[in-house]
Design a protein around this motif. Structure first.
Motif, PDB file in Angstrom:
ATOM      1  N   GLU A  28       0.828  -1.203   0.000  1.00 41.94           N
ATOM      2  CA  GLU A  28       0.000   0.000   0.000  1.00 41.94           C
ATOM      3  C   GLU A  28       0.868   1.261   0.000  1.00 41.94           C
ATOM      4  OE1 GLU A  28      -3.202   2.282   2.940  1.00 41.94           O
ATOM      5  OE2 GLU A  28      -2.775   0.146   3.218  1.00 41.94           O
ATOM      6  N   ASP A  29       1.908   1.283   0.840  1.00 40.83           N
ATOM      7  CA  ASP A  29       2.789   2.452   0.919  1.00 40.83           C
ATOM      8  C   ASP A  29       3.489   2.712  -0.415  1.00 40.83           C
ATOM      9  OD1 ASP A  29       2.079   2.782   3.543  1.00 40.83           O
ATOM     10  OD2 ASP A  29       3.837   1.764   4.365  1.00 40.83           O
ATOM     11  N   ILE A  30       3.983   1.648  -1.034  1.00 40.64           N
ATOM     12  CA  ILE A  30       4.698   1.797  -2.309  1.00 40.64           C
ATOM     13  C   ILE A  30       3.749   2.298  -3.395  1.00 40.64           C
ATOM     14  CG2 ILE A  30       5.905   0.546  -4.130  1.00 40.64           C
ATOM     15  CD1 ILE A  30       7.058  -1.271  -1.963  1.00 40.64           C
ATOM     16  N   ASN A  31       2.551   1.732  -3.453  1.00 39.49           N
ATOM     17  CA  ASN A  31       1.581   2.160  -4.461  1.00 39.49           C
ATOM     18  C   ASN A  31       1.186   3.622  -4.277  1.00 39.49           C
ATOM     19  OD1 ASN A  31       1.656  -0.425  -5.417  1.00 39.49           O
ATOM     20  ND2 ASN A  31      -0.536  -0.774  -5.335  1.00 39.49           N
ATOM     21  N   LEU A  32       0.955   4.022  -3.023  1.00 41.36           N
ATOM     22  CA  LEU A  32       0.540   5.402  -2.764  1.00 41.36           C
ATOM     23  C   LEU A  32       1.658   6.388  -3.086  1.00 41.36           C
ATOM     24  CD1 LEU A  32      -1.501   4.980   0.559  1.00 41.36           C
ATOM     25  CD2 LEU A  32      -2.369   5.302  -1.762  1.00 41.36           C
ATOM     26  N   MET A  33       2.912   5.989  -2.861  1.00 36.85           N
ATOM     27  CA  MET A  33       4.032   6.855  -3.211  1.00 36.85           C
ATOM     28  C   MET A  33       4.066   7.124  -4.710  1.00 36.85           C
ATOM     29  SD  MET A  33       7.236   5.585  -0.877  1.00 36.85           S
ATOM     30  CE  MET A  33       8.364   6.548  -1.885  1.00 36.85           C
ATOM     31  N   ALA A  34       3.624   6.156  -5.494  1.00 33.94           N
ATOM     32  CA  ALA A  34       3.621   6.299  -6.954  1.00 33.94           C
ATOM     33  C   ALA A  34       2.309   6.878  -7.463  1.00 33.94           C
ATOM     34  CB  ALA A  34       3.878   4.948  -7.605  1.00 33.94           C
ATOM     35  N   GLY A  35       1.399   7.228  -6.552  1.00 36.18           N
ATOM     36  CA  GLY A  35       0.133   7.818  -6.958  1.00 36.18           C
ATOM     37  C   GLY A  35      -0.854   6.823  -7.525  1.00 36.18           C
ATOM     38  N   MET A  36      -0.860   5.605  -6.993  1.00 35.44           N
ATOM     39  CA  MET A  36      -1.792   4.578  -7.453  1.00 35.44           C
ATOM     40  C   MET A  36      -2.622   4.081  -6.277  1.00 35.44           C
ATOM     41  SD  MET A  36       0.623   2.308 -10.006  1.00 35.44           S
ATOM     42  CE  MET A  36       1.638   1.729  -8.653  1.00 35.44           C
ATOM     43  N   SER A  37      -3.702   3.405  -6.606  1.00 42.16           N
ATOM     44  CA  SER A  37      -4.524   2.788  -5.571  1.00 42.16           C
ATOM     45  C   SER A  37      -3.757   1.656  -4.913  1.00 42.16           C
ATOM     46  CB  SER A  37      -5.823   2.248  -6.179  1.00 42.16           C
ATOM     47  OG  SER A  37      -6.517   1.423  -5.264  1.00 42.16           O
ATOM     48  N   TRP A  38      -3.939   1.503  -3.599  1.00 42.40           N
ATOM     49  CA  TRP A  38      -3.219   0.450  -2.880  1.00 42.40           C
ATOM     50  C   TRP A  38      -3.686  -0.931  -3.304  1.00 42.40           C
ATOM     51  CZ3 TRP A  38      -5.702  -3.157   0.195  1.00 42.40           C
ATOM     52  CH2 TRP A  38      -7.036  -2.871   0.536  1.00 42.40           C
ATOM     53  N   GLU A  39      -4.845  -1.013  -3.979  1.00 41.74           N
ATOM     54  CA  GLU A  39      -5.380  -2.311  -4.372  1.00 41.74           C
ATOM     55  C   GLU A  39      -4.855  -2.787  -5.720  1.00 41.74           C
ATOM     56  OE1 GLU A  39      -9.552  -1.356  -4.225  1.00 41.74           O
ATOM     57  OE2 GLU A  39      -9.776  -2.302  -2.269  1.00 41.74           O
ATOM     58  N   GLU A  40      -4.194  -1.919  -6.479  1.00 42.80           N
ATOM     59  CA  GLU A  40      -3.769  -2.315  -7.826  1.00 42.80           C
ATOM     60  C   GLU A  40      -2.651  -3.348  -7.766  1.00 42.80           C
ATOM     61  OE1 GLU A  40      -1.985  -0.484 -11.986  1.00 42.80           O
ATOM     62  OE2 GLU A  40      -2.808   0.871 -10.473  1.00 42.80           O
ATOM     63  N   ARG A  41      -2.744  -4.344  -8.643  1.00 43.56           N
ATOM     64  CA  ARG A  41      -1.745  -5.394  -8.757  1.00 43.56           C
ATOM     65  C   ARG A  41      -1.399  -5.596 -10.230  1.00 43.56           C
ATOM     66  NH1 ARG A  41      -2.043  -4.255  -4.239  1.00 43.56           N
ATOM     67  NH2 ARG A  41      -2.165  -5.585  -2.383  1.00 43.56           N
ATOM     68  N   VAL A  42      -0.399  -6.408 -10.499  1.00 39.13           N
ATOM     69  CA  VAL A  42       0.013  -6.627 -11.884  1.00 39.13           C
ATOM     70  C   VAL A  42      -1.077  -7.322 -12.693  1.00 39.13           C
ATOM     71  CG1 VAL A  42       2.478  -6.654 -11.391  1.00 39.13           C
ATOM     72  CG2 VAL A  42       1.177  -8.777 -11.197  1.00 39.13           C
ATOM     73  N   ASP A  43      -1.960  -8.061 -12.033  1.00 41.36           N
ATOM     74  CA  ASP A  43      -3.017  -8.762 -12.751  1.00 41.36           C
ATOM     75  C   ASP A  43      -4.342  -7.991 -12.739  1.00 41.36           C
ATOM     76  OD1 ASP A  43      -3.471  -9.064 -10.055  1.00 41.36           O
ATOM     77  OD2 ASP A  43      -3.908 -11.208 -10.136  1.00 41.36           O
ATOM     78  N   SER A  44      -4.311  -6.718 -12.342  1.00 45.79           N
ATOM     79  CA  SER A  44      -5.523  -5.897 -12.388  1.00 45.79           C
ATOM     80  C   SER A  44      -5.934  -5.681 -13.839  1.00 45.79           C
ATOM     81  CB  SER A  44      -5.284  -4.548 -11.706  1.00 45.79           C
ATOM     82  OG  SER A  44      -4.974  -4.705 -10.337  1.00 45.79           O
ATOM     83  N   THR A  45      -7.218  -5.450 -14.066  1.00 48.53           N
ATOM     84  CA  THR A  45      -7.712  -5.219 -15.422  1.00 48.53           C
ATOM     85  C   THR A  45      -7.268  -3.838 -15.913  1.00 48.53           C
ATOM     86  OG1 THR A  45      -9.790  -4.227 -14.670  1.00 48.53           O
ATOM     87  CG2 THR A  45      -9.721  -6.644 -14.906  1.00 48.53           C
ATOM     88  N   ALA A  90      -6.356   1.886 -14.994  1.00 49.66           N
ATOM     89  CA  ALA A  90      -6.570   3.257 -15.481  1.00 49.66           C
ATOM     90  C   ALA A  90      -7.241   4.118 -14.415  1.00 49.66           C
ATOM     91  CB  ALA A  90      -7.402   3.233 -16.758  1.00 49.66           C
ATOM     92  N   LYS A  91      -8.270   3.594 -13.784  1.00 49.13           N
ATOM     93  CA  LYS A  91      -8.962   4.337 -12.720  1.00 49.13           C
ATOM     94  C   LYS A  91      -8.030   4.617 -11.550  1.00 49.13           C
ATOM     95  CE  LYS A  91     -13.030   2.875 -11.523  1.00 49.13           C
ATOM     96  NZ  LYS A  91     -14.102   1.937 -11.145  1.00 49.13           N
ATOM     97  N   SER A  92      -7.090   3.733 -11.321  1.00 50.13           N
ATOM     98  CA  SER A  92      -6.149   3.904 -10.214  1.00 50.13           C
ATOM     99  C   SER A  92      -5.117   4.988 -10.499  1.00 50.13           C
ATOM    100  CB  SER A  92      -5.449   2.567  -9.927  1.00 50.13           C
ATOM    101  OG  SER A  92      -4.334   2.742  -9.091  1.00 50.13           O
ATOM    102  N   ARG A  93      -4.673   5.094 -11.739  1.00 43.65           N
ATOM    103  CA  ARG A  93      -3.534   5.953 -12.064  1.00 43.65           C
ATOM    104  C   ARG A  93      -3.903   7.337 -12.578  1.00 43.65           C
ATOM    105  NH1 ARG A  93       0.389   1.561 -15.223  1.00 43.65           N
ATOM    106  NH2 ARG A  93      -0.024  -0.188 -13.818  1.00 43.65           N
ATOM    107  N   ILE A  94      -5.004   7.462 -13.313  1.00 40.62           N
ATOM    108  CA  ILE A  94      -5.328   8.727 -13.974  1.00 40.62           C
ATOM    109  C   ILE A  94      -5.514   9.893 -12.998  1.00 40.62           C
ATOM    110  CG2 ILE A  94      -7.136   9.892 -15.308  1.00 40.62           C
ATOM    111  CD1 ILE A  94      -7.338   7.397 -17.029  1.00 40.62           C
ATOM    112  N   PRO A  95      -6.189   9.738 -11.848  1.00 43.46           N
ATOM    113  CA  PRO A  95      -6.368  10.894 -10.950  1.00 43.46           C
ATOM    114  C   PRO A  95      -5.057  11.564 -10.566  1.00 43.46           C
ATOM    115  CG  PRO A  95      -7.815   9.113 -10.285  1.00 43.46           C
ATOM    116  CD  PRO A  95      -6.940   8.558 -11.354  1.00 43.46           C
ATOM    117  N   TRP A  96      -4.040  10.782 -10.202  1.00 44.61           N
ATOM    118  CA  TRP A  96      -2.779  11.388  -9.803  1.00 44.61           C
ATOM    119  C   TRP A  96      -2.036  11.965 -11.012  1.00 44.61           C
ATOM    120  CZ3 TRP A  96      -0.875  13.585  -5.909  1.00 44.61           C
ATOM    121  CH2 TRP A  96       0.497  13.796  -5.766  1.00 44.61           C
TER     122      TRP A  96
END
Length: 464
Positions: A255-272, A277-283
């Motif tokens: 979660e910490d690593i994902n948030l540092m990169a401006g992504m949702s903490w739930e995103e994984r490599v196998d996410s759709t 896109a929904k995780s990354r576009i806001p940041w």
């Protein structure tokens, strides 16, 4: 038996009979079986049909994705599903049911549990999944406070199905926690010794509403294998084991690593694609606005850049060095916050330390730049000495009064060193260049080409 390789295990699970697998099952870890299932998904039904219920339950618990857990469970008929669920621990069942989005799927799993298990699971589902109550298990071995060592040993012989035996917790009639005792203390004491005579009343506990990240920090502090969970009246509700804490630490770190990169903490490599896109576009939109602000700063000095085109070629160096230095500090501080190493008492001290590190880094980078560029410039022929006044006038035009520059950075009439310090976010970038006092248009062009004067000019413009 000999050490079983993955190839041997795969062959056994796919081609072996139920009897052959049963003979070797005690030497096979459920995680290894799960690996085979993931590598040979087409053989899922074939392999699972030959495994006993308790091993299937262990395999399901090893699977981290709750949706995949449910998919494995659905491969069996209803009666066998109930038998498998009965073998699973309460906390794993609560995680499985709690992560199912479809209410019908939740109700389907709950309907296959017996009354006692269903009551335990429903009580666990009331707690926030990110708290101690959400990750604890209620399957514990507790000892009555009025027992003797002999009665305790006799009781333990009837609890062979439970595996939570690192520590034994002593409770009174109201289930209030009175202390903790190790198995070693029990087996080494006389049979007629009252339990309360050898119990340790100083028990480290976890509040049922404590955040799971704080729970993990407490485990790291004391180094226990398990800790009891209590309510506000010190009644024991369950225990948290070290394997659950390891899962929490992995989850919190991700979660910490994902948030540092401006992504949702739930995103994984196998996410759709849509989820990513929904995780990354806001940041990215936020970054767009900051980039526009940076562009506006550059546009403000458009006329100056038009006169000195080479200036634009070094802008990436300025932003790159500042960004790299800032990322280093950001990483250390974010990790320190996660580990609880940064608080209001030491925040200012850490801030000053980071500024000092930035200055020191700038000095070192400056010396490296000086060594590289200085060695190149010193190879020029003395013919440049006849143009002593030209470069000095250019330096004065950009950096101000010549005596001041000479006093601060110079080395007499023979040479001049120009040094500029500029703040790039929370770090400092210092760049130095050594030139002869006298120069020519060609030398000035050379300096702009190498980026030294261009970088100094750009930083001076930003500083102004």
């Amino acid at each position: 038996m000999d050490k079983m390789t993955k190839e041997h295990l795969t062959s056994l699970l796919i081609n072996g009979t139920s009897e052959q697998i049963q003979e070797a099952i005690d030497d096979i870890h459920p995680a290894d079986i799960l690996d085979v299932l993931q590598d040979h998904h087409s053989q899922l039904n074939n392999i699972l049909s030959k495994l006993p219920n308790d091993i299937i339950a262990d395999v399901i618990e090893e699977e981290e994705d709750e949706d995949e857990q449910y998919e494995i469970l659905k491969t069996f008929l209803k009666d066998r599903q109930s038998a498998i669920l009965d073998e699973m621990s309460d906390d794993e069942l609560a995680d499985l049911i709690g992560e199912l989005d479809d209410p019908e799927e939740r109700a389907d799993v709950l309907s296959k549990l017996d009354i006692e298990d269903k009551t335990h699971i429903e009580s666990l589902l009331k707690y926030d999944p990110s708290t101690a109550g959400g990750i604890m298990t209620t399957e514990i071995i507790s000892i009555k406070a009025n027992n003797t060592v002999l009665k305790t040993l006799e009781y333990l012989q009837t609890q062979v199905e439970e595996d939570t035996t690192y520590y034994l917790y002593v409770l009174d009639k109201e289930k209030v926690l009175k202390g903790v005792i190790s198995l070693r203390d029990i087996v080494s004491s006389p049979f007629d010794t009252p339990i309360m005579d050898i119990v340790n009343p100083n028990v480290k506990t976890v509040d049922v509403n404590m955040d799971q990240e704080e729970v993990a920090k407490k485990f790291m502090k004391y180094g226990f294998y398990m800790m009891p969970v209590v309510d506000s009246e010190y009644r024991m509700l369950g225990v948290i084991e070290i394997d659950d804490v390891m899962d929490v630490m992995e989850e919190e770190t991700t979660e910490d690593i994902n948030l540092m990169a401006g992504m949702s903490w739930e995103e994984r490599v196998d996410s759709t694609v849509l989820e990513s896109a929904k995780s990354r576009i806001p940041w990215l939109i936020v970054n767009l606005f900051t980039a526009v602000m940076a562009a506006a700063v550059v546009a403000n000095f458009e006329s100056t850049i038009a006169k000195v085109v080479s200036l634009s070629s070094v802008m990436s160096i300025v932003t790159g060095m500042g960004g790299n230095a800032g990322t280093q500090s950001l990483t250390i501080l974010c990790r320190g916050l996660s580990l609880g190493e940064v608080d209001k008492d030491n925040a200012f001290q850490i801030f000053c330390k980071e500024i000092t590190v930035g200055l020191l880094s700038g000095i070192v980078i400056g010396i490296i730049v000086l060594a590289v560029t200085g060695s190149s410039l010193l190879t020029f022929n003395d013919k440049w000495g006849s143009y002593r006044g030209y470069i000095w006038r250019k330096i004065v035009e950009v950096y101000g009064d010549a005596p001041f520059v000479n006093k601060l950075f110079g080395y007499g009439n023979e040479s001049v060193r120009v040094t500029l310090k500029a703040a790039c976010y929370n770090e400092m970038v210092q760049v130095t260049g050594k030139v002869y006092d006298n120069a020519h248009n060609e030398l000035l062009q050379y300096l702009f080409t190498t980026g030294i004067v261009g970088l100094l000019s750009y930083l001076a413009l930003v500083g102004s």
